[in-house]
Design an enzyme around this catalytic site. Structure first.
Site, PDB file in Angstrom:
ATOM      1  N   THR A  77      23.967  50.959  56.424  1.00  0.00           N
ATOM      2  CA  THR A  77      23.253  51.778  57.416  1.00  0.00           C
ATOM      3  C   THR A  77      23.418  51.194  58.821  1.00  0.00           C
ATOM      4  OG1 THR A  77      21.178  50.537  57.355  1.00  0.00           O
ATOM      5  CG2 THR A  77      21.528  52.208  55.624  1.00  0.00           C
ATOM      6  N   ILE A 119      25.304  40.525  58.693  1.00  0.00           N
ATOM      7  CA  ILE A 119      26.449  41.124  57.997  1.00  0.00           C
ATOM      8  C   ILE A 119      26.230  42.623  57.858  1.00  0.00           C
ATOM      9  CG2 ILE A 119      27.792  41.183  55.864  1.00  0.00           C
ATOM     10  CD1 ILE A 119      27.091  38.251  55.431  1.00  0.00           C
ATOM     11  N   CYS A 144      23.500  35.034  61.323  1.00  0.00           N
ATOM     12  CA  CYS A 144      24.638  35.779  60.777  1.00  0.00           C
ATOM     13  C   CYS A 144      24.141  37.127  60.291  1.00  0.00           C
ATOM     14  CB  CYS A 144      25.261  35.000  59.617  1.00  0.00           C
ATOM     15  SG  CYS A 144      26.599  35.888  58.793  1.00  0.00           S
ATOM     16  N   PHE A 179      16.826  38.849  63.717  1.00  0.00           N
ATOM     17  CA  PHE A 179      15.964  39.622  64.619  1.00  0.00           C
ATOM     18  C   PHE A 179      14.881  38.729  65.219  1.00  0.00           C
ATOM     19  CE2 PHE A 179      14.398  43.575  66.285  1.00  0.00           C
ATOM     20  CZ  PHE A 179      13.032  43.370  66.441  1.00  0.00           C
ATOM     21  N   HIS A 222      21.248  49.687  60.432  1.00  0.00           N
ATOM     22  CA  HIS A 222      20.327  48.565  60.652  1.00  0.00           C
ATOM     23  C   HIS A 222      21.042  47.412  61.356  1.00  0.00           C
ATOM     24  CE1 HIS A 222      17.288  45.498  59.020  1.00  0.00           C
ATOM     25  NE2 HIS A 222      16.698  46.241  59.931  1.00  0.00           N
TER      26      HIS A 222
HETATM   27  N1  LIG Z   1      20.472  42.000  57.086  1.00  0.00           N
HETATM   28  C1  LIG Z   1      20.302  40.857  57.834  1.00  0.00           C
HETATM   29  C2  LIG Z   1      19.090  40.528  58.424  1.00  0.00           C
HETATM   30  N2  LIG Z   1      18.002  41.334  58.270  1.00  0.00           N
HETATM   31  C3  LIG Z   1      16.643  40.890  58.558  1.00  0.00           C
HETATM   32  C4  LIG Z   1      16.304  40.989  60.048  1.00  0.00           C
HETATM   33  O1  LIG Z   1      16.943  39.980  60.810  1.00  0.00           O
HETATM   34  C5  LIG Z   1      14.794  40.829  60.236  1.00  0.00           C
HETATM   35  O2  LIG Z   1      14.383  39.575  59.717  1.00  0.00           O
HETATM   36  C6  LIG Z   1      14.022  41.932  59.562  1.00  0.00           C
HETATM   37  O3  LIG Z   1      14.490  43.184  60.065  1.00  0.00           O
HETATM   38  C7  LIG Z   1      12.507  41.829  59.817  1.00  0.00           C
HETATM   39  O4  LIG Z   1      12.245  41.805  61.202  1.00  0.00           O
HETATM   40  N3  LIG Z   1      18.975  39.420  59.184  1.00  0.00           N
HETATM   41  C8  LIG Z   1      20.057  38.590  59.363  1.00  0.00           C
HETATM   42  O5  LIG Z   1      19.941  37.563  60.046  1.00  0.00           O
HETATM   43  N4  LIG Z   1      21.250  38.900  58.782  1.00  0.00           N
HETATM   44  C9  LIG Z   1      21.413  40.008  58.026  1.00  0.00           C
HETATM   45  O6  LIG Z   1      22.538  40.263  57.523  1.00  0.00           O
HETATM   46  C1  LIG Z   2      22.193  44.028  58.681  1.00  0.00           C
HETATM   47  C2  LIG Z   2      21.232  44.257  57.601  1.00  0.00           C
HETATM   48  O1  LIG Z   2      20.010  44.286  57.779  1.00  0.00           O
HETATM   49  C3  LIG Z   2      21.801  44.685  56.300  1.00  0.00           C
HETATM   50  O2  LIG Z   2      21.433  43.777  55.272  1.00  0.00           O
HETATM   51  C4  LIG Z   2      21.211  46.026  55.977  1.00  0.00           C
HETATM   52  O3  LIG Z   2      21.993  46.560  54.947  1.00  0.00           O
HETATM   53  P1  LIG Z   2      21.925  48.151  54.733  1.00  0.00           P
HETATM   54  O4  LIG Z   2      22.340  48.759  56.068  1.00  0.00           O
HETATM   55  O5  LIG Z   2      22.941  48.433  53.640  1.00  0.00           O
HETATM   56  O6  LIG Z   2      20.499  48.476  54.375  1.00  0.00           O
END
Ligand SMILES: Nc1c(NC[C@H](O)[C@H](O)[C@H](O)CO)[nH]c(=O)[nH]c1=O
Ligand SMILES: CC(=O)[C@@H](O)COP(=O)(O)O
Length: 158
Positions: free
Chosen positions: A95, A91, A89, A66, A97
């Protein structure tokens, strides 16, 4: 063409410009660092294979994908940076998210490129699971880091 039908590390070596004096910034997400570090290795190896100088490749780390958009902006506004490569990356979890991050970073990175009128490359994997990620970060489908680097190089020649 879906990645399953092509190798991300296979590309035409035609139309490769001279990048010996070009400066690159690579923005790397720390989330899933086993994957993103492999993407980074692929990107920097590809840049140097085609003539980029190591001292002309600048790395900026950000916490997650993000944050790639803002990290890209921080380096794109540096006047002598010619191209930016964003590596991440995301994944899929349980949810939505995943959807919000992927959408935000795709639009964010696009907007930075348009704002600063320079190549800002989307080198972000968006797999369903870790295996799909590793397959695309030096595995059976090649390395999206290679693909992102060659895309940056080719954009500098257009
Ligand atoms: N779940 C993953 C994330 N989550 C974190 C977000 O990117 C961000 O840092 C957070 O929401 C705070 O703003 N990031 C990845 O790069 N990959 C993932 O699988
Ligand atoms: C893409 C993500 O932020 C992931 O780690 C969130 O996982 P969840 O949707 O099971 O909370």
């Amino acid at each position: 063409m879906a990645t399953t039908l092509k190798n991300l590390s296979q590309y035409s070596s035609s139309n490769i410009p001279d990048i010996s004096n070009k400066k690159f910034a690579i923005v790397v997400s720390e989330w899933n660092e086993d994957v993103t570090e492999s993407l980074y290795r692929g990107a920097i190896e590809t840049l140097m294979k085609h003539g980029a100088q190591k001292e002309n490749i600048y790395r900026k780390d950000v916490p997650g994908s993000f944050e790639l958009s803002l990290g890209a902006q921080w380096v794109a506004e540096i006047e002598d940076i010619d191209a930016v490569i964003c590596l991440g990356c995301v994944i899929q979890g349980e949810t939505r998210h995943f959807d919000f991050i992927c959408d935000a970073v795709a639009h964010g990175i696009t907007n930075v490129g348009l704002k600063y009128n320079k190549p800002v490359i989307f080198g972000v994997l968006t797999p369903e699971n870790q295996k799909q990620a590793l397959d695309r970060a030096g595995g059976k489908h090649g390395n999206k880091g290679d693909e992102a680097a060659i895309t940056a190089i080719k954009m500098l020649g257009f």
